[in-house]
Design an enzyme around this catalytic site. Sequence first.
Site, PDB file in Angstrom:
ATOM      1  N   THR A   1       0.820  -1.204   0.000  1.00  0.00           N
ATOM      2  CA  THR A   1       0.000   0.000   0.000  1.00  0.00           C
ATOM      3  C   THR A   1       0.856   1.258   0.000  1.00  0.00           C
ATOM      4  OG1 THR A   1      -1.705  -1.181   1.259  1.00  0.00           O
ATOM      5  CG2 THR A   1      -1.844   1.226   1.212  1.00  0.00           C
TER       6      THR A   1
ATOM      7  N   LYS B   1      -1.796  -1.129  -3.873  1.00  0.00           N
ATOM      8  CA  LYS B   1      -3.007  -0.422  -3.465  1.00  0.00           C
ATOM      9  C   LYS B   1      -2.615   1.020  -3.179  1.00  0.00           C
ATOM     10  CE  LYS B   1      -5.112  -0.713   0.702  1.00  0.00           C
ATOM     11  NZ  LYS B   1      -6.070  -1.174   1.746  1.00  0.00           N
TER      12      LYS B   1
ATOM     13  N   LYS C   1      -3.873   4.615  -1.731  1.00  0.00           N
ATOM     14  CA  LYS C   1      -4.873   5.326  -0.947  1.00  0.00           C
ATOM     15  C   LYS C   1      -5.203   6.658  -1.615  1.00  0.00           C
ATOM     16  CE  LYS C   1      -5.362   2.699   2.852  1.00  0.00           C
ATOM     17  NZ  LYS C   1      -6.655   2.226   3.367  1.00  0.00           N
TER      18      LYS C   1
ATOM     19  N   ASP D   1      -8.027   2.793  -2.985  1.00  0.00           N
ATOM     20  CA  ASP D   1      -8.859   2.705  -1.785  1.00  0.00           C
ATOM     21  C   ASP D   1      -9.121   4.119  -1.290  1.00  0.00           C
ATOM     22  OD1 ASP D   1     -10.136   2.102   0.565  1.00  0.00           O
ATOM     23  OD2 ASP D   1      -8.387   1.228   1.558  1.00  0.00           O
TER      24      ASP D   1
ATOM     25  N   GLU E   1     -12.004   0.740  -4.072  1.00  0.00           N
ATOM     26  CA  GLU E   1     -12.464   0.288  -2.762  1.00  0.00           C
ATOM     27  C   GLU E   1     -13.112   1.434  -1.993  1.00  0.00           C
ATOM     28  OE1 GLU E   1     -10.620  -1.810   1.277  1.00  0.00           O
ATOM     29  OE2 GLU E   1      -9.349  -1.527  -0.491  1.00  0.00           O
TER      30      GLU E   1
ATOM     31  N   ASP F   1     -15.773  -2.029   1.741  1.00  0.00           N
ATOM     32  CA  ASP F   1     -14.938  -2.251   2.924  1.00  0.00           C
ATOM     33  C   ASP F   1     -15.730  -1.864   4.162  1.00  0.00           C
ATOM     34  OD1 ASP F   1     -13.093  -2.511   4.930  1.00  0.00           O
ATOM     35  OD2 ASP F   1     -11.680  -1.052   4.144  1.00  0.00           O
TER      36      ASP F   1
ATOM     37  N   LYS G   1     -12.605  -8.322   6.765  1.00  0.00           N
ATOM     38  CA  LYS G   1     -11.649  -8.040   7.833  1.00  0.00           C
ATOM     39  C   LYS G   1     -12.191  -8.641   9.122  1.00  0.00           C
ATOM     40  CE  LYS G   1      -9.956  -3.658   5.908  1.00  0.00           C
ATOM     41  NZ  LYS G   1      -9.881  -2.187   6.124  1.00  0.00           N
TER      42      LYS G   1
ATOM     43  N   CYS H   1      -7.133  -5.943   6.672  1.00  0.00           N
ATOM     44  CA  CYS H   1      -6.946  -5.876   8.117  1.00  0.00           C
ATOM     45  C   CYS H   1      -7.006  -4.427   8.555  1.00  0.00           C
ATOM     46  CB  CYS H   1      -5.618  -6.499   8.526  1.00  0.00           C
ATOM     47  SG  CYS H   1      -4.173  -5.658   7.814  1.00  0.00           S
TER      48      CYS H   1
ATOM     49  N   ASP I   1      -0.404  -6.230   4.140  1.00  0.00           N
ATOM     50  CA  ASP I   1       0.984  -5.770   4.087  1.00  0.00           C
ATOM     51  C   ASP I   1       1.404  -4.979   5.314  1.00  0.00           C
ATOM     52  OD1 ASP I   1      -0.721  -3.652   3.408  1.00  0.00           O
ATOM     53  OD2 ASP I   1       0.812  -2.654   2.223  1.00  0.00           O
TER      54      ASP I   1
END
Length: 326
Positions: free
Chosen positions: A124, A147, A149, A174, A200, A223, A245, A273, A297
């Site tokens: 990420t 990923k 953000k 995300d 996401e 999510d 999660k 997570c 990660d």
Amino acid sequence: MKLTALKRRLELTTPFRVSFGEISGMDVVELAVQGDGVTGRGEACPMPVFGHTAEVVLETIAEVAPDIEAGRLDRAGLQTRLPAGPARNALDCALWDHEAKRTGRSIWDLTGIASVATLESDITIGIETPQETARLAGTLRDAGMIKLKLGGPDDMACVRAVRDVLPDTRLFVDVNGGWTLDQLNAFAPELAALDVFMIEQPLPQGQDEQLDGYVGAVPLCADESCQDRADLDRLQGRYAWANIKLDKTGGLTEALALAEAAQARGMKLMVGCMMGSGLAMAPAYVVGALCEVVDLDVMLLLKNPADAAVRHDGRRLIGFGREVWG
């Protein structure tokens, strides 16, 4: 049986920025269930932004501890005794671990999931300037999936910065609920052109009905909007993916049930997570064996190497031993 729980702090090597703020560390609750000569462990990572704190988790655990210690409450009963969330997650995972150690059977045997030696996991990149995003992308040329953000002031410039450096790496974004529907519809065509395969949580939790007005081609992943199976009716037709999660589902038991139910509806699976040590990543790894996207990660971010008991080599998670969990 005896139950103990304690709060401890996990620190990150560098602060990590997302749409709702900056994260430099997190309080987790570690739980142990002792009995029959073995100890089962679990860990919860409550996120204050979602209304959960370590103190409330400890209070909730204390309320049910007498019944667990007396044998009046098992893992099955726990599913209705407590709501989904981090407290039930720590308890549920500790009871799975205890059962595995007590019976001498691995978590793979107990769940019926075929064990996997490694899982390809993303890496990420948090919200940064486009220049810093490009620099970070340049350090991740061996990663199989990124990923990114979003939800900051330079979202599309940051996506382009990653693509300029990593034109062929699998990429998804995300937003952590940081966009409006207008932004989502405006950004989606360029994201599709940049070969972003998934967006996401574009809108805040509780605004899922607005996605009936989404006109873009990039599939969406739920999510924050996907806690457990009770959410699936609302997600159907709006999201193509579900991010599972354990701190949302309330443990491995509901996570596996959610995975099965989501797949039955034609949804693709992702495992993620909050924060957490290797003790939290191990049961998530089990879920990851069922998923097309693995987002675990956090091991690369932890300041204390001893907390990273499930190893990430920069591309893959390495299967954990039973001394870690399960």
